[in-house]
Write an enzyme that holds these catalytic residues in place. Structure first.
Site, PDB file in Angstrom:
ATOM      1  N   CYS A   1      -2.091  -2.900  -3.950  1.00 44.46           N
ATOM      2  CA  CYS A   1      -3.423  -2.732  -3.370  1.00 44.46           C
ATOM      3  C   CYS A   1      -4.365  -2.133  -4.410  1.00 44.46           C
ATOM      4  O   CYS A   1      -3.993  -1.241  -5.158  1.00 44.46           O
ATOM      5  CB  CYS A   1      -3.311  -1.796  -2.158  1.00 44.46           C
ATOM      6  SG  CYS A   1      -4.893  -1.299  -1.473  1.00 44.46           S
TER       7      CYS A   1
ATOM      8  N   CYS B   1       0.817  -1.210   0.000  1.00 43.09           N
ATOM      9  CA  CYS B   1       0.000   0.000   0.000  1.00 43.09           C
ATOM     10  C   CYS B   1       0.851   1.261   0.000  1.00 43.09           C
ATOM     11  O   CYS B   1       2.025   1.235   0.340  1.00 43.09           O
ATOM     12  CB  CYS B   1      -0.860   0.044   1.264  1.00 43.09           C
ATOM     13  SG  CYS B   1      -2.241  -1.086   1.221  1.00 43.09           S
TER      14      CYS B   1
ATOM     15  N   ASP C   1      24.042  34.509 -12.119  1.00 47.35           N
ATOM     16  CA  ASP C   1      22.792  35.238 -12.285  1.00 47.35           C
ATOM     17  C   ASP C   1      22.729  36.474 -11.400  1.00 47.35           C
ATOM     18  O   ASP C   1      22.875  36.411 -10.177  1.00 47.35           O
ATOM     19  CB  ASP C   1      21.620  34.312 -11.950  1.00 47.35           C
ATOM     20  CG  ASP C   1      20.312  34.920 -12.376  1.00 47.35           C
ATOM     21  OD1 ASP C   1      19.919  34.676 -13.526  1.00 47.35           O
ATOM     22  OD2 ASP C   1      19.693  35.649 -11.574  1.00 47.35           O
TER      23      ASP C   1
ATOM     24  N   CYS D   1      -5.647   1.766  -2.751  1.00 45.88           N
ATOM     25  CA  CYS D   1      -4.826   2.990  -2.811  1.00 45.88           C
ATOM     26  C   CYS D   1      -4.035   3.086  -4.113  1.00 45.88           C
ATOM     27  O   CYS D   1      -3.444   4.120  -4.401  1.00 45.88           O
ATOM     28  CB  CYS D   1      -3.907   3.093  -1.606  1.00 45.88           C
ATOM     29  SG  CYS D   1      -2.723   1.742  -1.460  1.00 45.88           S
TER      30      CYS D   1
HETATM   31 ZN   LIG Z   1      -3.845   0.199  -0.017  1.00 40.22          ZN
END
Ligand SMILES: [Zn+2]
Length: 507
Positions: free
Chosen positions: A65, A34, A439, A68
């Site tokens: 997963c 996940c 610069d 997610c």
């Molecule tokens: Zn998950």
């Protein structure tokens, strides 16, 4: 890469989006891995394992997963800059996968042994190059299944599976579902017109979209790019096929919403990776801010204006031409000049929303009469020499294996000095530590007198000096408008350390 499990644990329990993509959680009880932001109920600490990358979790036997969607997490931050072997390898895998020859060929291109490359990958990413590439391919296939209505046979080809049978078998094995069942789960209701794709590209918050847009707006080449109503759009050309894309912010989802209109689905992976780079979506703000917030000048803007990114570019050649056009003139002047260049030498096309041209290809600029659009002789010569070098493949902006060598070759072109090369490193190579030392606006923002002082001061910001430069330019922009009239703010900067003198960037 050593993961601190206490930090991971805190981020996981609080579902902290700032850590999204920086580590993955393998859940022993379910066998899935996940993102830290997963909405599923949090597993007990004793049942989880932490991994630095999705590929490492996959190699340990965990499945992505479905809730997610790890394929949507922001990419690996360029923690060690573009020069590190792992970053260069990741970039090559991102641009063209592991083509014929596989890991051996990849190692050879990078000038290291394949066993050494494998060791480096395991140490920094926790997974082999092969696993990293397979995970990328799987993730992209999943994204195409969920977010597009491309026929599965095309999804298989576009994501690099080679044949549908292998694609079906792999997806089934990993997700325990067929590709069609997965698409049904995604519950996509609006189907897109032919050759149009809508993607959501995630980032780690905070992301300062307003600053990104205003930087791009000031430099938007008329006919090629357009910033309007909170969005950016432009024309693109890949392998002879023309198209366009549009990006806008989807704040609630910590993502950019990107609509791509393109006739060849085979290039989608390249296009998406390039857009991610262009908008600096892999940046890891929480790490960057640690190097910047202790500086007396940077502290305030970093606090009040969090999430500034380094704008990348669509095409390295185009960006370098723009940088040359911008030498010694105002940003507004350079943008007008770019518009004339495009009108005279760019290919005419027609897309909605004021997009009328492609930026000229190098071939079109080799013989072009650049004086006709009001360029000085020296500047015209620099652009012609650059175009020539790109046509002869002495300079190649894609598939870069050695950024240092590219910058050296760029600097061999008369009219391209250290400032321009560093600016290209920042925006075309995505080097987070690039820093345009000469610069003038940076000197002014810090009230310093010499480049040496600036260089010394910047040491503390390594390896994130490009972000410091963005902040200093934003500071210079606001203080200049307060102190000076607009015309004075646009005056020419002179830098005697550089053959190519820098633009006054704050304009
Ligand atoms: Zn998950």
């Amino acid at each position: 890469m050593n993961l601190d499990w206490r930090i991971c644990s805190r981020a996981r329990l609080s579902r902290d989006a700032r850590f999204d993509g920086k580590f993955y959680i393998g859940v022993r009880t379910s066998g899935v891995y996940c993102r830290p932001i997963c909405p599923a109920p949090t597993a007990m600490e004793k049942n989880v394992r932490y991994f630095p990358t999705a590929a490492a979790a996959a190699e340990a036997g965990f499945r992505p997963c479905l809730r997610c969607r790890p394929e949507c997490s922001p990419g690996t931050p360029a923690w060690a800059g573009t020069q590190s072997t792992v970053s260069r390898a990741l970039r090559l895998i991102g641009e063209c996968g592991l083509v014929d020859g596989g890991v051996e060929m990849l190692a050879e291109r990078l000038g290291v042994g394949s066993r050494h490359l494998r060791r480096l990958f395991l140490r920094h990413l926790g997974a082999t190059p092969r696993a990293v590439e397979q995970t990328r391919r799987l993730h992209f296939a999943k994204k195409l299944i969920d977010e597009t209505s491309l026929p599965m046979i095309q999804v298989a080809m576009v994501s690099g599976f080679g044949c549908v049978r292998r694609f079906n078998a792999d997806i089934r094995k990993i997700y325990h579902r067929t590709p069609t069942q997965i698409r049904a789960l995604a519950r996509q209701t609006v189907s897109q017109p032919e050759n149009q794709y809508l993607f959501r590209l995630n980032f780690r918050p905070p992301y300062n979209w307003t600053a990104m847009l205003s930087f791009l707006a000031a430099r938007a080449t008329p006919g090629v790019e357009m910033v309007e109503q909170g969005g950016y759009r432009r024309t693109i050309s890949v392998n002879g096929v023309n198209g366009c894309f549009e990006a806008s912010l989807d704040e609630a989802r910590h993502a950019l919403s990107v609509r791509v209109q393109f006739g060849d689905a085979q290039s989608l992976f390249f296009i998406i990776e390039r857009i991610r780079m262009m908008f600096d979506l892999n940046a890891d703000w929480t790490t960057i801010v640690n190097s910047l917030r202790s500086d007396s000048v940077l502290a305030a803007p970093v606090r009040t204006n969090p999430g500034l990114r380094v704008p990348g570019c669509w095409n390295g050649f185009e960006l370098t031409v723009r940088a040359i056009l911008g030498q010694q003139i105002t940003v507004r002047g350079a943008t007008a000049l770019a518009g004339r260049l495009v009108k005279a030498f760019g290919r005419q096309i027609s897309f909605p929303g004021g997009l009328t041209h492609l930026f000229p290809a190098p071939e079109a600029l080799v013989e072009a009469n650049l004086a006709s659009i009001g360029l000085t002789k020296a500047r015209a010569e620099t652009i012609r020499a650059l175009a020539q070098a790109v046509c002869e493949r002495r300079i190649i902006f894609d598939g870069i294996v050695d950024p240092g060598a590219l910058l050296t070759r760029l600097r061999e072109i008369p009219g391209i000095g250290a400032w321009t090369a560093q600016y290209v490193a920042m925006r075309a190579l995505g080097e987070p530590d690039a820093f345009p030392v000469g610069d003038i606006a940076l000197l002014r923002a810090l009230d310093l007198k010499s480049h040496r002082e600036l260089e010394r001061r910047a040491e503390a910001w390594r390896p994130w000096r490009a972000y410091a430069a963005m902040y200093l330019w934003s500071v210079a922009g606001t203080s200049v408008t307060r102190k000076q009239t607009a015309s004075k703010a646009h005056k020419i900067a002179v830098d005697d350390h550089d053959t190519a003198q820098p633009t006054y960037m704050a304009g």
